[in-house]
Structures are given as structure tokens and as C-alpha cells.
Design a protein around this motif. Structure first.
Motif, mmCIF file in Angstrom:
data_model
loop_
_atom_site.group_PDB
_atom_site.id
_atom_site.type_symbol
_atom_site.label_atom_id
_atom_site.label_comp_id
_atom_site.label_asym_id
_atom_site.label_seq_id
_atom_site.Cartn_x
_atom_site.Cartn_y
_atom_site.Cartn_z
ATOM 1 N N GLU A 40 -3.099 5.058 -0.061
ATOM 2 C CA GLU A 40 -3.948 3.867 0.023
ATOM 3 C C GLU A 40 -4.093 3.406 1.475
ATOM 4 O O GLU A 40 -5.164 2.992 1.896
ATOM 5 C CB GLU A 40 -3.372 2.740 -0.829
ATOM 6 C CG GLU A 40 -3.466 2.998 -2.315
ATOM 7 C CD GLU A 40 -2.632 2.044 -3.132
ATOM 8 O OE1 GLU A 40 -3.005 1.831 -4.302
ATOM 9 O OE2 GLU A 40 -1.621 1.526 -2.637
ATOM 10 N N LEU A 90 0.819 -1.211 0.000
ATOM 11 C CA LEU A 90 0.000 0.000 0.000
ATOM 12 C C LEU A 90 0.852 1.260 0.000
ATOM 13 O O LEU A 90 1.845 1.348 0.726
ATOM 14 C CB LEU A 90 -0.902 0.029 1.234
ATOM 15 C CG LEU A 90 -1.991 -1.035 1.314
ATOM 16 C CD1 LEU A 90 -2.662 -0.983 2.674
ATOM 17 C CD2 LEU A 90 -3.002 -0.860 0.209
ATOM 18 N N VAL A 104 -6.904 -2.954 -5.465
ATOM 19 C CA VAL A 104 -5.654 -2.230 -5.193
ATOM 20 C C VAL A 104 -4.479 -2.967 -5.827
ATOM 21 O O VAL A 104 -3.663 -2.371 -6.543
ATOM 22 C CB VAL A 104 -5.441 -2.063 -3.666
ATOM 23 C CG1 VAL A 104 -4.108 -1.407 -3.370
ATOM 24 C CG2 VAL A 104 -6.579 -1.265 -3.039
ATOM 25 N N ARG A 131 -6.620 5.539 3.032
ATOM 26 C CA ARG A 131 -7.952 5.219 2.510
ATOM 27 C C ARG A 131 -8.520 3.958 3.173
ATOM 28 O O ARG A 131 -9.697 3.896 3.481
ATOM 29 C CB ARG A 131 -7.896 5.032 1.001
ATOM 30 C CG ARG A 131 -9.240 4.648 0.406
ATOM 31 C CD ARG A 131 -9.176 4.505 -1.087
ATOM 32 N NE ARG A 131 -8.925 5.812 -1.678
ATOM 33 C CZ ARG A 131 -8.234 6.003 -2.792
ATOM 34 N NH1 ARG A 131 -7.713 4.983 -3.433
ATOM 35 N NH2 ARG A 131 -8.062 7.202 -3.275
ATOM 36 N N TRP A 132 -7.670 2.951 3.390
ATOM 37 C CA TRP A 132 -8.120 1.671 3.916
ATOM 38 C C TRP A 132 -7.800 1.511 5.401
ATOM 39 O O TRP A 132 -7.933 0.419 5.944
ATOM 40 C CB TRP A 132 -7.500 0.523 3.108
ATOM 41 C CG TRP A 132 -7.840 0.629 1.657
ATOM 42 C CD1 TRP A 132 -7.020 0.991 0.646
ATOM 43 C CD2 TRP A 132 -9.116 0.411 1.067
ATOM 44 N NE1 TRP A 132 -7.696 1.004 -0.540
ATOM 45 C CE2 TRP A 132 -8.995 0.649 -0.314
ATOM 46 C CE3 TRP A 132 -10.365 0.034 1.565
ATOM 47 C CZ2 TRP A 132 -10.051 0.524 -1.191
ATOM 48 C CZ3 TRP A 132 -11.416 -0.091 0.678
ATOM 49 C CH2 TRP A 132 -11.258 0.154 -0.680
#
Length: 107
Positions: free
Chosen positions: A65, A61, A92, A68-69
Motif C-alpha cells: 500500500e 499501510l 484503505v 501504491r500511495w
């Protein structure tokens, strides 16, 4: 009213087109590390994939990202949630591999 055909004929690839690649991607974290190893071994033994990529952590990631997660990753790390296996990581990783320089047309 005319109905569309059930199957459309696909255009034939150009003679200069590169052959299609098939790559296998999977993620297994925590208690699924052995499963990832077994799955990777079986995928390689099939001899149908050009490459087998396995991930056993979230190091793939980017910072964006990860932000975001973050809710999903925190639920996994703090509460043992199985959220890593429910698919948020699939687009992803697919996006990351599709952007790979090895897949750029003409290379």
C-alpha cells in the motif's frame, strides 16, 4: 411500463444475527493532530459508536500500500500537500477494519 418503487422493504435480520456495529475511523497528520483528538473525543461523547479508531501517521499501510500511495505520501511529506485529507486513505482503512477478525461472521 411499471416503475420500481422508491423504497424497497429490507428483509428482517435473522434472530441469530449479530447486532450491527458502528465504528468511527479518521486520519489526521501534521497540523491536524489536534483536530483528530477533538473529533475522537466528540465521537466518543456521542455514544453511538462501538469503537473509535484514530490514526495520526501512515503506519497502518502495508509495504504494498505504501508503494501504491507513494506519490501522495511524498507530496505530503516533501511539499506539505494536504493530500492525506482528500480521501485516498479512506478505502484503505475501511478495508483493513472490515477484514478484522472481530468482524468475521460467526465470531
Amino acid at each position: 411500463r411499471p416503475r420500481p418503487p422508491l423504497l424497497w422493504q429490507l428483509p428482517k435480520p435473522r434472530k441469530t444475527a449479530k447486532p450491527a456495529r458502528m465504528e468511527f475511523l479518521t486520519l489526521g497528520v501534521g497540523t491536524y493532530l489536534e483536530s483528530v483528538a477533538k473529533l475522537a473525543k466528540e465521537a466518543k461523547e456521542l455514544e453511538v459508536f462501538d469503537a473509535v479508531h484514530t490514526y495520526t501517521d501512515f503506519s497502518f499501510l502495508s509495504e504494498l500500500e505504501e508503494q501504491r500511495w507513494e506519490k501522495h505520501i511524498r507530496a505530503y511529506r516533501e511539499d506539505g500537500a494536504r493530500i492525506a485529507g482528500y480521501g485516498w486513505w479512506k478505502p484503505v482503512l475501511c478495508r483493513r477494519h472490515l477484514r478484522s477478525p472481530a468482524l468475521i461472521p460467526g465470531k
